[in-house]
Design a protein around this motif. Sequence first.
Motif, PDB file in Angstrom:
ATOM      1  N   THR A 109       0.858  -1.184   0.000  1.00 30.85           N
ATOM      2  CA  THR A 109       0.000   0.000   0.000  1.00 30.85           C
ATOM      3  C   THR A 109       0.894   1.234   0.000  1.00 30.85           C
ATOM      4  N   PRO A 110       0.352   2.385  -0.419  1.00 38.72           N
ATOM      5  CA  PRO A 110       1.175   3.601  -0.436  1.00 38.72           C
ATOM      6  C   PRO A 110       1.755   3.909   0.939  1.00 38.72           C
ATOM      7  N   VAL A 111       2.993   4.322   0.944  1.00 44.57           N
ATOM      8  CA  VAL A 111       3.685   4.708   2.171  1.00 44.57           C
ATOM      9  C   VAL A 111       3.640   6.232   2.271  1.00 44.57           C
ATOM     10  N   ARG A 112       3.193   6.745   3.400  1.00 43.47           N
ATOM     11  CA  ARG A 112       3.045   8.189   3.584  1.00 43.47           C
ATOM     12  C   ARG A 112       3.895   8.657   4.755  1.00 43.47           C
ATOM     13  N   ALA A 113       4.503   9.825   4.585  1.00 44.75           N
ATOM     14  CA  ALA A 113       5.325  10.422   5.636  1.00 44.75           C
ATOM     15  C   ALA A 113       5.042  11.913   5.685  1.00 44.75           C
ATOM     16  N   GLU A 114       4.775  12.435   6.870  1.00 47.64           N
ATOM     17  CA  GLU A 114       4.492  13.853   7.048  1.00 47.64           C
ATOM     18  C   GLU A 114       5.804  14.629   7.188  1.00 47.64           C
ATOM     19  N   LEU A 115       6.008  15.589   6.273  1.00 48.90           N
ATOM     20  CA  LEU A 115       7.264  16.333   6.244  1.00 48.90           C
ATOM     21  C   LEU A 115       7.196  17.650   7.002  1.00 48.90           C
ATOM     22  N   LEU A 116       5.994  18.191   7.183  1.00 52.12           N
ATOM     23  CA  LEU A 116       5.873  19.486   7.842  1.00 52.12           C
ATOM     24  C   LEU A 116       6.342  19.380   9.290  1.00 52.12           C
ATOM     25  N   GLY A 117       7.211  20.268   9.669  1.00 56.12           N
ATOM     26  CA  GLY A 117       7.818  20.215  10.993  1.00 56.12           C
ATOM     27  C   GLY A 117       9.168  19.533  10.966  1.00 56.12           C
ATOM     28  N   ALA A 118       9.363  18.651   9.974  1.00 50.92           N
ATOM     29  CA  ALA A 118      10.663  17.993   9.820  1.00 50.92           C
ATOM     30  C   ALA A 118      11.489  18.678   8.739  1.00 50.92           C
ATOM     31  N   THR A 119      10.843  18.961   7.588  1.00 49.10           N
ATOM     32  CA  THR A 119      11.544  19.607   6.478  1.00 49.10           C
ATOM     33  C   THR A 119      11.599  21.115   6.656  1.00 49.10           C
ATOM     34  N   TRP A 120      10.488  21.711   7.079  1.00 45.57           N
ATOM     35  CA  TRP A 120      10.468  23.147   7.403  1.00 45.57           C
ATOM     36  C   TRP A 120       9.431  23.386   8.475  1.00 45.57           C
ATOM     37  N   ALA A 121       9.567  24.519   9.175  1.00 50.31           N
ATOM     38  CA  ALA A 121       8.710  24.823  10.312  1.00 50.31           C
ATOM     39  C   ALA A 121       7.281  25.088   9.857  1.00 50.31           C
ATOM     40  N   HIS A 122       6.330  24.911  10.781  1.00 48.85           N
ATOM     41  CA  HIS A 122       4.914  25.098  10.463  1.00 48.85           C
ATOM     42  C   HIS A 122       4.612  26.529  10.042  1.00 48.85           C
ATOM     43  N   ASN A 123       5.297  27.513  10.628  1.00 50.38           N
ATOM     44  CA  ASN A 123       4.993  28.908  10.329  1.00 50.38           C
ATOM     45  C   ASN A 123       5.941  29.513   9.307  1.00 50.38           C
ATOM     46  N   ALA A 124       6.746  28.666   8.664  1.00 51.22           N
ATOM     47  CA  ALA A 124       7.716  29.168   7.684  1.00 51.22           C
ATOM     48  C   ALA A 124       7.130  29.087   6.276  1.00 51.22           C
ATOM     49  N   SER A 125       7.665  29.928   5.388  1.00 53.94           N
ATOM     50  CA  SER A 125       7.237  29.894   3.990  1.00 53.94           C
ATOM     51  C   SER A 125       7.732  28.609   3.327  1.00 53.94           C
ATOM     52  N   VAL A 126       7.011  28.185   2.313  1.00 55.54           N
ATOM     53  CA  VAL A 126       7.390  26.981   1.571  1.00 55.54           C
ATOM     54  C   VAL A 126       8.634  27.288   0.741  1.00 55.54           C
ATOM     55  N   PRO A 127       9.654  26.414   0.755  1.00 57.98           N
ATOM     56  CA  PRO A 127      10.859  26.667  -0.056  1.00 57.98           C
ATOM     57  C   PRO A 127      10.551  26.598  -1.550  1.00 57.98           C
ATOM     58  N   ARG A 128      11.422  27.148  -2.353  1.00 61.00           N
ATOM     59  CA  ARG A 128      11.215  27.159  -3.801  1.00 61.00           C
ATOM     60  C   ARG A 128      11.348  25.769  -4.410  1.00 61.00           C
ATOM     61  N   SER A 129      12.152  24.936  -3.800  1.00 59.09           N
ATOM     62  CA  SER A 129      12.300  23.554  -4.265  1.00 59.09           C
ATOM     63  C   SER A 129      12.670  22.677  -3.075  1.00 59.09           C
ATOM     64  N   LEU A 130      12.463  21.384  -3.259  1.00 61.96           N
ATOM     65  CA  LEU A 130      12.730  20.434  -2.183  1.00 61.96           C
ATOM     66  C   LEU A 130      13.434  19.225  -2.773  1.00 61.96           C
ATOM     67  N   ARG A 131      14.606  18.922  -2.240  1.00 58.40           N
ATOM     68  CA  ARG A 131      15.389  17.762  -2.685  1.00 58.40           C
ATOM     69  C   ARG A 131      15.569  16.834  -1.491  1.00 58.40           C
ATOM     70  N   LEU A 132      15.144  15.591  -1.662  1.00 55.42           N
ATOM     71  CA  LEU A 132      15.198  14.617  -0.581  1.00 55.42           C
ATOM     72  C   LEU A 132      15.922  13.363  -1.027  1.00 55.42           C
ATOM     73  N   VAL A 133      16.527  12.675  -0.070  1.00 58.97           N
ATOM     74  CA  VAL A 133      17.158  11.370  -0.305  1.00 58.97           C
ATOM     75  C   VAL A 133      16.454  10.362   0.589  1.00 58.97           C
ATOM     76  N   LEU A 134      15.890   9.323  -0.025  1.00 56.90           N
ATOM     77  CA  LEU A 134      15.154   8.293   0.707  1.00 56.90           C
ATOM     78  C   LEU A 134      15.983   7.022   0.846  1.00 56.90           C
ATOM     79  N   ALA A 135      15.785   6.371   1.973  1.00 59.52           N
ATOM     80  CA  ALA A 135      16.396   5.058   2.184  1.00 59.52           C
ATOM     81  C   ALA A 135      15.361   4.160   2.840  1.00 59.52           C
ATOM     82  N   LEU A 136      15.274   2.915   2.378  1.00 59.31           N
ATOM     83  CA  LEU A 136      14.331   1.943   2.927  1.00 59.31           C
ATOM     84  C   LEU A 136      15.113   0.681   3.260  1.00 59.31           C
ATOM     85  N   ARG A 137      15.183   0.364   4.530  1.00 61.50           N
ATOM     86  CA  ARG A 137      15.983  -0.787   4.975  1.00 61.50           C
ATOM     87  C   ARG A 137      15.098  -1.786   5.708  1.00 61.50           C
TER      88      ARG A 137
END
Length: 288
Positions: free
Chosen positions: A108-136
């Motif tokens: 089934t689809p795997v979901r992860a909440e990024l808000l609060g981890a990638t940027w703060a709740h009260n911060a503006s959204v960045p122009r781009s987002l680059r992530l590196v995923l690992a599944l072990r």
Amino acid sequence: GATLRPCHVEELGVAGNIVRHIADRGARARTTEPSAAGQCPKWTLIFDLSAVDPAELPSRARLELRFAAEEAAAAETAGGWELSVAQAAEEVGAGPVLLRQAVVSLGTPVRAELLGATWAHNASVPRSLRLVLALRPRDTGTCGRLAEASLLLVTLDPRLCHPFARPRREAEPSVGGGHGGSCRARRLYVSFREVGWHRWVIAPRGFLANYCQGQCSLPATLPGPGGPPALNHAVLRALMPSAAPGPAGLPCCVPARLSPISVLFFDNSDNVVLRHYEDMVVDECGCR
């Protein structure tokens, strides 16, 4: 009955009035980071967020991952997996890990909440987002293969919230049950399901369109505190029936100020499109 809160995405239970589904820009040429022998590979994801206005405040940023079906079925393991999401470094490789979470199944689809981890709740959204995923795998198991990645982004634009965005009601009755009362905006909720648009409109489910109704005889024709200025023509028309009755009649109660809404929908090619529609919500009424 159920109420519709203003500037709130009911389906997700968060504040917001703009919903975006952003595909991984690097999907066609996804970079697989080198991995040591015996370890599962990593994947680099790129999301273009340049269309988000700086005034918009994020309320949900959910990463959604789908893994190859045939490999997901073969990769089931009793211990499950651990998903880690890291910020991509300026050069090749991953930066600090932003979050880790357990994954029970890849079917089934795997979901992860990024808000609060990638940027703060009260911060503006960045122009781009680059992530590196690992599944072990937690125990001995097979590595999964990422098939699709997307970002569900919900933002709140305060400029699209207006005074008449109130809990859902049916068309508000006029004073006395008829067309009496002074000219003003009445609340009217338009459901996209009721008009048959729910098959292609993703969000919102509906909106408060409102409408104008009421008498435009004096003194109702004159503006109240903070209301739209009355036209001299409307004032004179309101005076005429008492001075010289005729066919002209009283002024009409019509919209004096309107505001826009944003709609997320599927176009004819099944692409997800966000469009801004002007003059969709009646905010103020006046006699014209």
